[in-house]
Motif scaffolding. Structure first.
Motif, PDB file in Angstrom:
ATOM      1  N   ILE A 118       0.858  -1.159  -0.059  1.00 20.10           N
ATOM      2  CA  ILE A 118      -0.164   0.027   0.048  1.00 20.10           C
ATOM      3  C   ILE A 118       0.880   1.374   0.024  1.00 20.10           C
ATOM      4  N   ASP A 119       0.537   2.261  -0.884  1.00 20.52           N
ATOM      5  CA  ASP A 119       1.315   3.257  -1.190  1.00 20.52           C
ATOM      6  C   ASP A 119       0.603   4.519  -0.949  1.00 20.52           C
ATOM      7  N   TYR A 120       0.745   5.146   0.270  1.00 19.29           N
ATOM      8  CA  TYR A 120       0.137   6.245   0.755  1.00 19.29           C
ATOM      9  C   TYR A 120       0.854   7.337   1.414  1.00 19.29           C
ATOM     10  N   GLY A 121       0.566   8.563   1.815  1.00 15.50           N
ATOM     11  CA  GLY A 121       1.027   9.463   2.455  1.00 15.50           C
ATOM     12  C   GLY A 121       1.707  10.609   1.374  1.00 15.50           C
ATOM     13  N   GLY A 122       2.447  10.065   0.561  1.00 18.86           N
ATOM     14  CA  GLY A 122       3.037  10.674  -0.599  1.00 18.86           C
ATOM     15  C   GLY A 122       3.428  12.008  -0.438  1.00 18.86           C
ATOM     16  N   PRO A 123       4.171  12.440   0.699  1.00 16.42           N
ATOM     17  CA  PRO A 123       4.625  13.667   0.944  1.00 16.42           C
ATOM     18  C   PRO A 123       5.617  14.315   0.133  1.00 16.42           C
ATOM     19  N   ASN A 124       5.787  15.607  -0.031  1.00  8.07           N
ATOM     20  CA  ASN A 124       6.627  16.019  -0.987  1.00  8.07           C
ATOM     21  C   ASN A 124       7.954  16.456  -0.047  1.00  8.07           C
ATOM     22  N   ILE A 125       9.192  16.404  -0.347  1.00  3.26           N
ATOM     23  CA  ILE A 125      10.203  16.915   0.076  1.00  3.26           C
ATOM     24  C   ILE A 125      10.385  18.469   0.038  1.00  3.26           C
ATOM     25  N   VAL A 158       5.891   4.936   1.756  1.00  7.42           N
ATOM     26  CA  VAL A 158       5.386   6.448   1.883  1.00  7.42           C
ATOM     27  C   VAL A 158       5.425   7.049   0.432  1.00  7.42           C
ATOM     28  N   HIS A 159       6.289   6.488  -0.345  1.00  6.63           N
ATOM     29  CA  HIS A 159       6.620   7.236  -1.657  1.00  6.63           C
ATOM     30  C   HIS A 159       6.547   8.635  -1.632  1.00  6.63           C
ATOM     31  N   LEU A 160       7.828   8.816  -1.169  1.00  5.11           N
ATOM     32  CA  LEU A 160       8.242  10.713  -0.995  1.00  5.11           C
ATOM     33  C   LEU A 160       8.194  11.137  -2.497  1.00  5.11           C
ATOM     34  N   GLY A 161       7.701  12.210  -2.359  1.00 12.58           N
ATOM     35  CA  GLY A 161       8.078  13.175  -3.717  1.00 12.58           C
ATOM     36  C   GLY A 161       9.369  13.943  -3.522  1.00 12.58           C
ATOM     37  N   ASP A 162      10.390  13.193  -3.981  1.00  6.62           N
ATOM     38  CA  ASP A 162      11.627  14.055  -3.815  1.00  6.62           C
ATOM     39  C   ASP A 162      12.405  14.516  -4.847  1.00  6.62           C
ATOM     40  N   LEU A 309       9.968  11.700 -15.666  1.00  3.74           N
ATOM     41  CA  LEU A 309       8.817  12.230 -14.963  1.00  3.74           C
ATOM     42  C   LEU A 309       8.184  11.024 -13.947  1.00  3.74           C
ATOM     43  N   TYR A 310       7.088  11.744 -13.425  1.00  2.00           N
ATOM     44  CA  TYR A 310       6.273  11.072 -12.481  1.00  2.00           C
ATOM     45  C   TYR A 310       5.932   9.925 -12.745  1.00  2.00           C
ATOM     46  N   GLY A 311       5.436   9.446 -14.025  1.00  2.00           N
ATOM     47  CA  GLY A 311       5.148   8.306 -14.536  1.00  2.00           C
ATOM     48  C   GLY A 311       6.447   7.249 -14.375  1.00  2.00           C
ATOM     49  N   LEU A 331      -1.657  -0.889  -3.995  1.00  2.00           N
ATOM     50  CA  LEU A 331      -2.725  -0.067  -3.811  1.00  2.00           C
ATOM     51  C   LEU A 331      -2.167   1.278  -3.636  1.00  2.00           C
ATOM     52  N   TYR A 332      -2.856   2.278  -4.244  1.00  2.00           N
ATOM     53  CA  TYR A 332      -2.432   3.705  -4.199  1.00  2.00           C
ATOM     54  C   TYR A 332      -3.443   4.514  -3.894  1.00  2.00           C
ATOM     55  N   VAL A 333      -3.196   5.171  -2.813  1.00  2.00           N
ATOM     56  CA  VAL A 333      -4.138   5.989  -1.989  1.00  2.00           C
ATOM     57  C   VAL A 333      -3.812   7.687  -2.440  1.00  2.00           C
ATOM     58  N   THR A 334      -4.270   8.164  -3.264  1.00  2.00           N
ATOM     59  CA  THR A 334      -3.878   9.500  -3.413  1.00  2.00           C
ATOM     60  C   THR A 334      -5.228  10.214  -4.063  1.00  2.00           C
ATOM     61  N   ASP A 335      -4.948  11.659  -4.293  1.00  2.00           N
ATOM     62  CA  ASP A 335      -6.181  12.476  -4.885  1.00  2.00           C
ATOM     63  C   ASP A 335      -6.669  11.636  -6.384  1.00  2.00           C
ATOM     64  N   ARG A 337      -7.787  13.303  -8.414  1.00  2.00           N
ATOM     65  CA  ARG A 337      -7.145  14.026  -9.816  1.00  2.00           C
ATOM     66  C   ARG A 337      -6.057  13.342 -10.389  1.00  2.00           C
ATOM     67  N   GLN A 338      -5.421  12.133  -9.715  1.00  2.00           N
ATOM     68  CA  GLN A 338      -4.300  11.362 -10.307  1.00  2.00           C
ATOM     69  C   GLN A 338      -4.924  10.265 -11.161  1.00  2.00           C
ATOM     70  N   ALA A 339      -6.231  10.174 -11.113  1.00  2.00           N
ATOM     71  CA  ALA A 339      -6.623   8.920 -11.708  1.00  2.00           C
ATOM     72  C   ALA A 339      -6.111   8.662 -13.221  1.00  2.00           C
ATOM     73  N   LEU A 340      -6.033   9.548 -13.932  1.00  2.00           N
ATOM     74  CA  LEU A 340      -5.683   9.270 -15.228  1.00  2.00           C
ATOM     75  C   LEU A 340      -4.118   8.775 -15.365  1.00  2.00           C
ATOM     76  N   HIS A 341      -3.466   9.414 -14.339  1.00  2.00           N
ATOM     77  CA  HIS A 341      -1.725   9.263 -14.346  1.00  2.00           C
ATOM     78  C   HIS A 341      -1.916   7.583 -14.035  1.00  2.00           C
ATOM     79  N   PHE A 342      -2.547   7.138 -13.034  1.00  2.34           N
ATOM     80  CA  PHE A 342      -2.355   5.755 -12.748  1.00  2.34           C
ATOM     81  C   PHE A 342      -3.148   5.037 -13.617  1.00  2.34           C
ATOM     82  N   LYS A 343      -4.087   5.428 -14.543  1.00  2.87           N
ATOM     83  CA  LYS A 343      -4.750   4.500 -15.629  1.00  2.87           C
ATOM     84  C   LYS A 343      -3.467   4.246 -16.511  1.00  2.87           C
TER      85      LYS A 343
END
Ligand code: ARG
Length: 565
Positions: A118-125, A158-162, A309-311, A331-335, A337-343
């Motif tokens: 499970i990938d959640y949190g996703g804070p950005n450095i 947590v998959h940091l956005g770094d 990039l992010y992808g 599993l990815y728990v995000t906003d 609005r990221q639906a297209l990215h994950f698709k």
């Protein structure tokens, strides 16, 4: 447990009738009439050219001949216009509650063991945690705890956005001000990021320069690497402090940067499968399908200047997870609005053949809004930092009840958590909700304080009274008593449903309903002054079970119980 047991019998009965109907029953919403209902006869009426009530009557008749004097039911009847109403027997209710009481985890059946990342949190450095990061932490933590309750082998990351653009911007800002590594503090980062972000929006040249820094950092530039390490250290310390406050914990703190070492292998795999295409100097992966109603753009794997990039980092991270954990699911728990990215990402996984071994789920969530229906903002117009939100919540709670001043600090922090988390988790995760601290902080209504208050209220009786019985007897004494018992029976189904749909809101709402039943029970039945000893002991045991369920389930929402309030 209960529903399944009834459905099994119903299945048998339907087959004996020769009806090809799903044996599906639902908890009744008219508890005064029955406990469970079957409404399948309505849809079947057209098929059989019969009225629903005729079909239901024939089912009930067949039931009677197969299960004569079934001790599980007080009554099974076909009622107009065609429902079947099931009323459980007191004996069955109490026996089931006794089993729940005796067995660990209330005797809930566990599904087969699987490994789930499970990938959640996703804070950005380098960016302060703000209200936009709240839901991923709260919803993700709860989904994780529910999975763990069901004994899945859960791996959280947590998959940091770094390695995003923000890091180049902050490095640029620090260098501009001649701030050396040793002097970087969280206060400086909190100031520089918004300044730089605004500057880059107005100045295309600086924006370009910052992007170049990010690119060189990714390529291994020594100086930028040192800045990066230091920024990450300072930023992570603050992020961890906030997650600790929220009682949110991860097995791994990997970030986008950590995925870079897998990119060469991944690229090789993509090239072997001929999935990379050149388009205007960039490398892209086509993911559209003929069946798509909306056109899905290709995933951009590498930009013309060589930057990833992010992808790309998400794919490289999947590569690592597949190799290291062989998960059944990620599993990815995000906003939302990221639906297209994950698709796009998941489609690439399909093309790589990963989906044969692993399934991928994007669990999107809605926005936390202000009273204007737009994303929640401070008066100054920015997203409030989580620290500010905690402080304001504490103040609102204290203001709502002056008695709360007497609470100790750690209990107050527990309350802040309960207020924020319950307010969030009671909402279906896909829906937006309006953040209204005053409403969330009161002890009245569907709130965290209400749930905790109910628990403590019942707990204080249980602490005062002694009882020796360990099993409920066969009686149920009145309506509120029965309603509470029936509600507790719904635990397994509710939790299972919450697990399957990945909706902690199902569990949160159920806990609220239990509390409503507990309070109604408490107000109606004056248990303290009760003379009838047997009745009193039964009720104390029932309340003990109710509180045990509350406590164990609150943990799945990551809500603790204060000593007093
Ligand atoms: N850092 C990202 C953001 O702030 C969220 C990361 C979510 N996880 C992922 N594997 N993409 O939007």
């Amino acid at each position: 447990m209960i529903i399944e047991k009834i459905e099994e019998k119903l299945q048998n009965v339907l087959e004996s009738c020769g009806y090809e109907l799903p044996a599906k029953i639902i908890p009744s919403n008219r508890k005064d009439l029955c406990d469970y209902q079957f409404d399948g006869s309505f849809s079947y009426a057209k098929v059989l050219h019969k009225s629903p009530i005729e079909i239901s009557e024939s089912i009930v008749e067949m039931w009677g001949s197969i299960y004569k004097d079934d001790p599980d039911f007080k009554k099974i009847e076909a009622v107009k216009p065609g429902f079947i109403n099931f009323t459980l027997s007191d004996k069955f209710i109490n026996e089931t509650l006794n089993k729940m009481n005796e067995e660990p985890k209330f005797g809930i059946k566990m599904p087969k063991k699987e490994t789930i990342v499970i990938d959640y949190g996703g804070p950005n450095i380098a960016k302060p945690l703000h209200v936009g990061h709240l839901r991923s932490a709260i919803v993700g933590e709860s989904i994780k705890r529910i999975l763990e309750y069901f004994d899945y082998n859960v791996i959280s990351d947590v998959h940091l956005g770094d390695y995003g653009l923000q890091i180049g911007q902050v490095i640029y800002g620090l260098k501009q001000e001649n701030i050396v590594l040793e002097d970087i503090t969280i206060e400086i980062l909190d100031r520089i990021y918004p300044e730089m972000s605004a500057l880059c929006k107005s100045d295309e040249k600086i924006k370009e320069e910052c992007a170049q820094i990010t690119k060189e950092l990714q390529d291994g530039n020594q100086e930028y690497q040192e800045y990066f390490e230091k920024i990450k250290e300072v930023s992570l310390k603050d992020i961890k402090r906030i997650y600790d406050y929220l009682d949110v914990h991860f097995d791994y703190w990997f970030g986008e940067a950590d995925s870079y070492k897998y990119i060469p292998k991944l690229t090789e795999e993509l090239e072997n499968k001929k999935l990379l295409k050149l388009s205007e100097g960039a490398k892209i992966i086509d993911v559209k399908k003929d069946t798509d109603e909306l056109e899905i753009p290709p995933l951009i794997y590498q930009k013309q200047n060589g930057a990833y990039l992010y992808g790309t980092t998400d794919l490289a991270t999947i590569y690592q997870r597949m190799n290291d954990y062989h998960p059944n699911k990620i599993l990815y728990v995000t906003d939302l609005r990221q639906a297209l990215h994950f698709k796009q990402v998941f489609r690439v996984c399909e093309k790589l053949g990963y989906t044969k071994e692993t399934s991928f789920e994007h669990l999107g969530f809605g926005t936390v809004n202000g009273s204007d229906g737009k994303p929640y903002k401070t008066r100054a117009g920015s997203a409030p930092k989580l620290d500010t939100l905690f402080k304001e919540t504490k103040e609102a709670f204290l203001a709502s009840n002056p008695k709360n001043d007497a609470m100790d600090e750690s209990d107050l922090d527990i309350l802040v958590n309960a207020i924020i988390k319950f307010a969030d988790l009671q909402n279906n995760r896909e829906k937006d909700y309006i953040f209204d601290i005053n409403k969330f902080s009161t002890v009245i209504g569907k709130t965290g304080p209400y749930i905790l208050y109910t628990y403590l209220r019942i707990n204080s009786i249980l602490e005062k009274e002694q009882y020796i019985i360990t099993c409920l007897d066969n009686q149920i004494y009145n309506e509120t008593d029965r309603e509470l018992r029936i509600k507790l029976l719904e635990l397994e189904n509710t939790l299972k449903y919450s697990l399957d749909t990945r909706l902690p809101s199902v569990l949160a709402n159920y806990l609220y309903e239990i509390c409503v039943n507990m309070n109604a029970f408490y107000e109606k039945n004056h248990i303290n002054n009760l003379e009838d000893r047997n009745k009193k002991e039964n009720w104390l045991l029932l309340l003990t079970l109710a509180n045990k369920i509350l406590k164990e389930m609150l943990e799945l929402l990551s809500i603790k119980i204060p000593k007093k309030m």
